[in-house]
Motif scaffolding. Structure first.
Motif, PDB file in Angstrom:
ATOM      1  N   ARG A  20       0.830  -1.206   0.000  1.00  0.00           N
ATOM      2  CA  ARG A  20       0.000   0.000   0.000  1.00  0.00           C
ATOM      3  C   ARG A  20       0.866   1.259   0.000  1.00  0.00           C
ATOM      4  NH1 ARG A  20      -5.459  -1.104   1.480  1.00  0.00           N
ATOM      5  NH2 ARG A  20      -5.768  -3.296   2.013  1.00  0.00           N
ATOM      6  N   LEU A  21       1.939   1.224   0.769  1.00  0.00           N
ATOM      7  CA  LEU A  21       2.856   2.375   0.796  1.00  0.00           C
ATOM      8  C   LEU A  21       3.492   2.596  -0.572  1.00  0.00           C
ATOM      9  CD1 LEU A  21       4.664   2.015   4.228  1.00  0.00           C
ATOM     10  CD2 LEU A  21       3.730   4.149   3.322  1.00  0.00           C
ATOM     11  N   MET A  22       3.937   1.531  -1.204  1.00  0.00           N
ATOM     12  CA  MET A  22       4.599   1.652  -2.493  1.00  0.00           C
ATOM     13  C   MET A  22       3.633   2.099  -3.596  1.00  0.00           C
ATOM     14  SD  MET A  22       7.793   1.044  -1.980  1.00  0.00           S
ATOM     15  CE  MET A  22       8.488   0.663  -3.580  1.00  0.00           C
ATOM     16  N   ALA A  23       2.345   1.819  -3.415  1.00  0.00           N
ATOM     17  CA  ALA A  23       1.357   2.167  -4.443  1.00  0.00           C
ATOM     18  C   ALA A  23       0.875   3.614  -4.333  1.00  0.00           C
ATOM     19  CB  ALA A  23       0.163   1.214  -4.341  1.00  0.00           C
ATOM     20  N   GLU A  82      16.944  -1.885  13.674  1.00  0.00           N
ATOM     21  CA  GLU A  82      17.759  -0.704  13.403  1.00  0.00           C
ATOM     22  C   GLU A  82      17.232   0.036  12.176  1.00  0.00           C
ATOM     23  OE1 GLU A  82      21.665  -2.296  13.038  1.00  0.00           O
ATOM     24  OE2 GLU A  82      21.906  -2.637  15.215  1.00  0.00           O
ATOM     25  N   LEU A  83      16.876  -0.721  11.135  1.00  0.00           N
ATOM     26  CA  LEU A  83      16.302  -0.107   9.943  1.00  0.00           C
ATOM     27  C   LEU A  83      14.937   0.508  10.243  1.00  0.00           C
ATOM     28  CD1 LEU A  83      17.201  -2.893   7.337  1.00  0.00           C
ATOM     29  CD2 LEU A  83      18.219  -0.608   7.488  1.00  0.00           C
ATOM     30  N   LEU A  84      14.152  -0.176  11.073  1.00  0.00           N
ATOM     31  CA  LEU A  84      12.834   0.343  11.430  1.00  0.00           C
ATOM     32  C   LEU A  84      12.942   1.636  12.224  1.00  0.00           C
ATOM     33  CD1 LEU A  84       9.757   0.029  11.524  1.00  0.00           C
ATOM     34  CD2 LEU A  84      10.045  -1.361  13.597  1.00  0.00           C
ATOM     35  N   GLU A  85      13.878   1.680  13.154  1.00  0.00           N
ATOM     36  CA  GLU A  85      14.036   2.899  13.949  1.00  0.00           C
ATOM     37  C   GLU A  85      14.345   4.097  13.053  1.00  0.00           C
ATOM     38  OE1 GLU A  85      16.455   4.371  17.907  1.00  0.00           O
ATOM     39  OE2 GLU A  85      17.560   3.437  16.269  1.00  0.00           O
ATOM     40  N   TYR A  86      15.167   3.877  12.040  1.00  0.00           N
ATOM     41  CA  TYR A  86      15.497   4.968  11.116  1.00  0.00           C
ATOM     42  C   TYR A  86      14.273   5.344  10.280  1.00  0.00           C
ATOM     43  CZ  TYR A  86      17.832   7.630   7.456  1.00  0.00           C
ATOM     44  OH  TYR A  86      18.199   8.624   6.582  1.00  0.00           O
ATOM     45  N   PHE A  87      13.598   4.341   9.732  1.00  0.00           N
ATOM     46  CA  PHE A  87      12.435   4.591   8.873  1.00  0.00           C
ATOM     47  C   PHE A  87      11.312   5.288   9.623  1.00  0.00           C
ATOM     48  CE2 PHE A  87       8.276   2.970   7.314  1.00  0.00           C
ATOM     49  CZ  PHE A  87       8.256   3.648   6.099  1.00  0.00           C
ATOM     50  N   GLN A  88      11.044   4.868  10.855  1.00  0.00           N
ATOM     51  CA  GLN A  88       9.904   5.420  11.592  1.00  0.00           C
ATOM     52  C   GLN A  88      10.074   6.904  11.920  1.00  0.00           C
ATOM     53  OE1 GLN A  88      10.033   2.776  14.978  1.00  0.00           O
ATOM     54  NE2 GLN A  88      11.240   4.177  16.240  1.00  0.00           N
ATOM     55  N   LEU A  90      11.435   9.126   9.754  1.00  0.00           N
ATOM     56  CA  LEU A  90      11.475   9.917   8.532  1.00  0.00           C
ATOM     57  C   LEU A  90      10.144  10.601   8.245  1.00  0.00           C
ATOM     58  CD1 LEU A  90      13.376   7.470   6.152  1.00  0.00           C
ATOM     59  CD2 LEU A  90      14.287   9.553   7.204  1.00  0.00           C
ATOM     60  N   TYR A  91      10.217  11.810   7.712  1.00  0.00           N
ATOM     61  CA  TYR A  91       9.022  12.474   7.213  1.00  0.00           C
ATOM     62  C   TYR A  91       8.699  11.915   5.829  1.00  0.00           C
ATOM     63  CZ  TYR A  91       9.472  15.943  10.946  1.00  0.00           C
ATOM     64  OH  TYR A  91       9.544  16.555  12.166  1.00  0.00           O
ATOM     65  N   PRO A  92       7.423  11.825   5.480  1.00  0.00           N
ATOM     66  CA  PRO A  92       7.054  11.299   4.153  1.00  0.00           C
ATOM     67  C   PRO A  92       7.663  12.089   2.999  1.00  0.00           C
ATOM     68  CG  PRO A  92       5.137  11.419   5.580  1.00  0.00           C
ATOM     69  CD  PRO A  92       6.241  12.126   6.294  1.00  0.00           C
ATOM     70  N   GLN A  93       7.980  13.353   3.236  1.00  0.00           N
ATOM     71  CA  GLN A  93       8.572  14.194   2.195  1.00  0.00           C
ATOM     72  C   GLN A  93      10.058  13.899   1.972  1.00  0.00           C
ATOM     73  OE1 GLN A  93       6.924  15.116   4.885  1.00  0.00           O
ATOM     74  NE2 GLN A  93       5.633  16.939   4.584  1.00  0.00           N
ATOM     75  N   SER A  94      10.668  13.157   2.888  1.00  0.00           N
ATOM     76  CA  SER A  94      12.101  12.910   2.825  1.00  0.00           C
ATOM     77  C   SER A  94      12.481  12.088   1.588  1.00  0.00           C
ATOM     78  CB  SER A  94      12.557  12.167   4.090  1.00  0.00           C
ATOM     79  OG  SER A  94      13.890  11.732   3.954  1.00  0.00           O
ATOM     80  N   LYS A  95      13.605  12.432   0.985  1.00  0.00           N
ATOM     81  CA  LYS A  95      14.109  11.663  -0.149  1.00  0.00           C
ATOM     82  C   LYS A  95      14.532  10.258   0.290  1.00  0.00           C
ATOM     83  CE  LYS A  95      15.764  15.664  -2.768  1.00  0.00           C
ATOM     84  NZ  LYS A  95      16.949  16.334  -3.382  1.00  0.00           N
ATOM     85  N   GLU A  96      14.764  10.084   1.574  1.00  0.00           N
ATOM     86  CA  GLU A  96      15.183   8.782   2.100  1.00  0.00           C
ATOM     87  C   GLU A  96      14.005   7.868   2.411  1.00  0.00           C
ATOM     88  OE1 GLU A  96      18.327   7.608   2.466  1.00  0.00           O
ATOM     89  OE2 GLU A  96      18.812   9.401   1.301  1.00  0.00           O
ATOM     90  N   PHE A  97      12.788   8.391   2.317  1.00  0.00           N
ATOM     91  CA  PHE A  97      11.612   7.625   2.743  1.00  0.00           C
ATOM     92  C   PHE A  97      11.478   6.313   1.965  1.00  0.00           C
ATOM     93  CE2 PHE A  97       7.157   6.442   2.956  1.00  0.00           C
ATOM     94  CZ  PHE A  97       6.816   6.696   4.269  1.00  0.00           C
ATOM     95  N   LYS A  98      11.405   6.383   0.656  1.00  0.00           N
ATOM     96  CA  LYS A  98      11.207   5.173  -0.150  1.00  0.00           C
ATOM     97  C   LYS A  98      12.416   4.244  -0.110  1.00  0.00           C
ATOM     98  CE  LYS A  98       9.574   3.576  -4.647  1.00  0.00           C
ATOM     99  NZ  LYS A  98       9.053   3.991  -5.978  1.00  0.00           N
ATOM    100  N   PRO A  99      13.658   4.750  -0.304  1.00  0.00           N
ATOM    101  CA  PRO A  99      14.806   3.841  -0.209  1.00  0.00           C
ATOM    102  C   PRO A  99      14.914   3.150   1.149  1.00  0.00           C
ATOM    103  CG  PRO A  99      15.461   5.924  -1.213  1.00  0.00           C
ATOM    104  CD  PRO A  99      14.064   6.113  -0.722  1.00  0.00           C
ATOM    105  N   SER A 100      14.601   3.867   2.218  1.00  0.00           N
ATOM    106  CA  SER A 100      14.648   3.278   3.555  1.00  0.00           C
ATOM    107  C   SER A 100      13.588   2.199   3.717  1.00  0.00           C
ATOM    108  CB  SER A 100      14.449   4.374   4.610  1.00  0.00           C
ATOM    109  OG  SER A 100      14.380   3.821   5.904  1.00  0.00           O
ATOM    110  N   LEU A 101      12.403   2.457   3.176  1.00  0.00           N
ATOM    111  CA  LEU A 101      11.324   1.473   3.228  1.00  0.00           C
ATOM    112  C   LEU A 101      11.695   0.214   2.458  1.00  0.00           C
ATOM    113  CD1 LEU A 101       8.400   0.527   3.760  1.00  0.00           C
ATOM    114  CD2 LEU A 101       7.705   1.903   1.776  1.00  0.00           C
ATOM    115  N   VAL A 102      12.248   0.376   1.266  1.00  0.00           N
ATOM    116  CA  VAL A 102      12.632  -0.772   0.441  1.00  0.00           C
ATOM    117  C   VAL A 102      13.715  -1.593   1.133  1.00  0.00           C
ATOM    118  CG1 VAL A 102      13.742  -1.463  -1.723  1.00  0.00           C
ATOM    119  CG2 VAL A 102      11.956   0.304  -1.727  1.00  0.00           C
ATOM    120  N   GLU A 103      14.708  -0.922   1.705  1.00  0.00           N
ATOM    121  CA  GLU A 103      15.776  -1.629   2.405  1.00  0.00           C
ATOM    122  C   GLU A 103      15.230  -2.405   3.604  1.00  0.00           C
ATOM    123  OE1 GLU A 103      20.187  -0.774   4.399  1.00  0.00           O
ATOM    124  OE2 GLU A 103      18.820   0.904   3.999  1.00  0.00           O
ATOM    125  N   LEU A 104      14.330  -1.787   4.334  1.00  0.00           N
ATOM    126  CA  LEU A 104      13.702  -2.450   5.477  1.00  0.00           C
ATOM    127  C   LEU A 104      12.962  -3.703   5.034  1.00  0.00           C
ATOM    128  CD1 LEU A 104      12.591  -2.631   8.407  1.00  0.00           C
ATOM    129  CD2 LEU A 104      10.825  -0.983   7.715  1.00  0.00           C
TER     130      LEU A 104
END
Length: 207
Positions: A20-23, A82-88, A90-104
């Motif tokens: 759902r997030l990716m869509a 550790e990945l979740l702590e970083y992802f949680q 992040l602001y949705p506007q962040s450029k790191e949001f999607k890459p962090s989600l995919v890595e997680l």
């Protein structure tokens, strides 16, 4: 409900939230935030629930192989948390949001695949030869573990805390202390609306 079903049901939900997030549209910040919180909430509870209930069962019923599997999965969980702590954070506007989600999710998928194909079938086979502990309600040992897992998730943190121990009893104690703080903060976070959560799942299962 067996212990395997309880675990894999959570896995399908996590995959669904990821889908759902990716869509979502890149600029749909409101819904990205809602599903980010939903994914975090479920994954944090699932991980601690496994560490308190499932991995001790591996060690108890699967001998040396169970101990090896539990240690491997605890290490995998540490990376995931550790990945979740970083992802949680992040602001949705962040450029790191999607890459962090995919890595997680890539890290999580490896863990889920191993559990479902190797460890859970071995555990179910061992549990089928084990008498129930409670002797109440005609439940099998696998059903007892599933109930314990579901109940444990009600009293554990809802955010990623990689600094916490990953074994009981210390994880249980610190989890009980962290949980009220997380739950209080959740009251001020946005989550998907009920109608959004009950629409058809986007998850296709493990590949």
């Amino acid at each position: 409900m067996s212990s395997s079903y309880a675990i894999t049901h959570d896995h399908r939900e996590l995959q669904d939230y990821y889908g759902r997030l990716m869509a979502l549209d890149e600029n749909d910040y409101d819904n990205k935030s809602r599903w980010q919180n939903q994914l975090t909430w479920e994954l944090a509870r699932h991980a601690v629930g496994e560490e308190i209930v499932l991995y001790p069962a591996y060690e108890k019923y699967l001998g040396a192989e169970g101990k090896k599997a539990a240690d491997k999965d605890r290490n995998s969980h540490q990376k995931t948390k550790e990945l979740l702590e970083y992802f949680q954070r992040l602001y949705p506007q962040s450029k790191e949001f999607k890459p962090s989600l995919v890595e997680l999710m890539e890290e999580l998928e490896k863990h889920m695949r191993s559990e479902e194909k190797d460890e859970l079938p071995m555990l179910e086979e061992a549990l089928a030869k084990t008498k129930p502990e409670s002797g109440i309600g005609g439940k099998s040992r696998s059903q007892e573990l599933a109930l314990s897992f579901s109940r444990t998730k009600m009293f554990v943190p809802t955010r990623g805390h990689p600094w916490m121990p990953n074994k009981p009893p210390y994880e249980t104690v610190l989890g009980l202390l962290a949980m009220p703080v997380d739950v209080l903060a959740d009251m001020f976070r946005k989550f998907p609306k009920e109608k959004q959560r009950t629409t058809e799942s986007l998850s296709g299962g493990l590949k």
